[in-house]
Design a protein around this motif. Sequence first.
Motif, PDB file in Angstrom:
ATOM      1  N   GLN A  26      18.191  -5.814  16.726  1.00 28.77           N
ATOM      2  CA  GLN A  26      17.738  -7.372  17.126  1.00 28.77           C
ATOM      3  C   GLN A  26      16.687  -7.451  17.984  1.00 28.77           C
ATOM      4  O   GLN A  26      16.279  -6.482  18.902  1.00 28.77           O
ATOM      5  N   SER A  65      19.527 -25.723  15.098  1.00 30.39           N
ATOM      6  CA  SER A  65      18.470 -24.781  14.741  1.00 30.39           C
ATOM      7  C   SER A  65      18.802 -24.543  13.267  1.00 30.39           C
ATOM      8  O   SER A  65      17.761 -24.030  12.238  1.00 30.39           O
ATOM      9  N   ALA A 116      13.619 -20.661  15.740  1.00 32.36           N
ATOM     10  CA  ALA A 116      13.298 -19.158  16.463  1.00 32.36           C
ATOM     11  C   ALA A 116      13.558 -19.321  17.881  1.00 32.36           C
ATOM     12  O   ALA A 116      14.473 -19.106  18.646  1.00 32.36           O
ATOM     13  N   ARG A 144      16.859 -20.862  18.774  1.00 28.61           N
ATOM     14  CA  ARG A 144      17.933 -19.733  18.862  1.00 28.61           C
ATOM     15  C   ARG A 144      17.783 -18.849  20.060  1.00 28.61           C
ATOM     16  O   ARG A 144      18.838 -18.407  20.621  1.00 28.61           O
ATOM     17  N   ILE A 145      16.530 -18.498  20.507  1.00 26.53           N
ATOM     18  CA  ILE A 145      16.520 -17.728  21.480  1.00 26.53           C
ATOM     19  C   ILE A 145      16.994 -18.403  22.938  1.00 26.53           C
ATOM     20  O   ILE A 145      17.695 -17.717  23.622  1.00 26.53           O
ATOM     21  N   VAL A 201      17.227 -13.666  17.946  1.00 23.66           N
ATOM     22  CA  VAL A 201      16.849 -14.412  16.776  1.00 23.66           C
ATOM     23  C   VAL A 201      17.948 -14.496  15.790  1.00 23.66           C
ATOM     24  O   VAL A 201      18.406 -15.497  15.173  1.00 23.66           O
ATOM     25  N   TRP A 202      18.296 -13.410  15.467  1.00 23.17           N
ATOM     26  CA  TRP A 202      19.039 -13.210  14.186  1.00 23.17           C
ATOM     27  C   TRP A 202      20.702 -13.152  14.614  1.00 23.17           C
ATOM     28  O   TRP A 202      20.835 -12.957  15.559  1.00 23.17           O
TER      29      TRP A 202
END
Length: 315
Positions: A8, A103, A272, A275-276, A298-299
């Motif tokens: 990650q 998002s 992104a 998401r963070i 992020v993922w």
Amino acid sequence: MRLPEEKQFQVVLRHTGRGHLATILVSLCTLGIMTSLSLMAVGIAIHESVAPYRAVLDDYDGAYLSFILGGLGLTGLTVHSLLVFCLLDFTNPERSDHFGRVSITIVISAGLTMIAGIICFAHIREVQSAFRSGLSFAMKNYKNNTMQKSAMDEVQMRYECCGIRNYRDWFNISWVNQSYVDKNRISKNMKNGEFKPDDVPFSCCDPSVFRPCIHEAVHTNSHHFNYNHAKNVTIFTSGCLEKIKNFFGPGLLFIMGGLVCCIALMDFGIAAGTRILYTSLLSAVKRGDEYGPGIGIVWPGRILVYRSSTDLRRA
């Protein structure tokens, strides 16, 4: 698909850092609102640029691109506005709960916008091909179809061009209605049973030339006083196809395609960042201190709880 912890991309943010990130995202979303409006404007611009010449566009319907851009612009306007609303008070649980869904929506919108940008580039060749066959058809029907005649004249005057490749293309087409031509002139210009004089339509006349326009017997120097077509022709010499290719190719559609792709990249960045921010806030809440440090990822993956700079554990 969830990525394992070691793969990650992780960012540790404290409350102040999350505030700065939220401010940046609000600025980008405000820009996103303006670019969403520009997407709708781009769709309208493409439609309006092509609409006057539908009569010389062979089996071309670019309306779907305009509808796609307009729809994406409206979606982007809604999503960016909603995200700004959430970001202005991102610590509010009722608002922060929407970050994940928003998002994801932005990622989908950005992907579709990127596809629309690629379609813009693909449209360049499609428009050029449609104009090539459409111009030929319009020239052949110039004397019989008022709509084709009007559209062809409009193209030649707007793009300051004449014919497809050059003005000589008109010499090879029987485009003049013989009902309005002197019989002696008809007999002198019959070729393979068709009346093909060295004439061009009035719309080929170059207004920048001081001399009155010579668009009849263009190559017959003896027909005019003090005239040599090799030196002082009074009509446009460039072909319309090349002018249109330059306008829709390196010009309108290329610029618009690049703009749309840039908007898509910006939206990926916003997604992104959101998401963070969202995962960092969740990490801090799980740690028991929503104003403390949290780990942003992020993922897709499990939320990590910050313990120390050397100790990261799964929640």
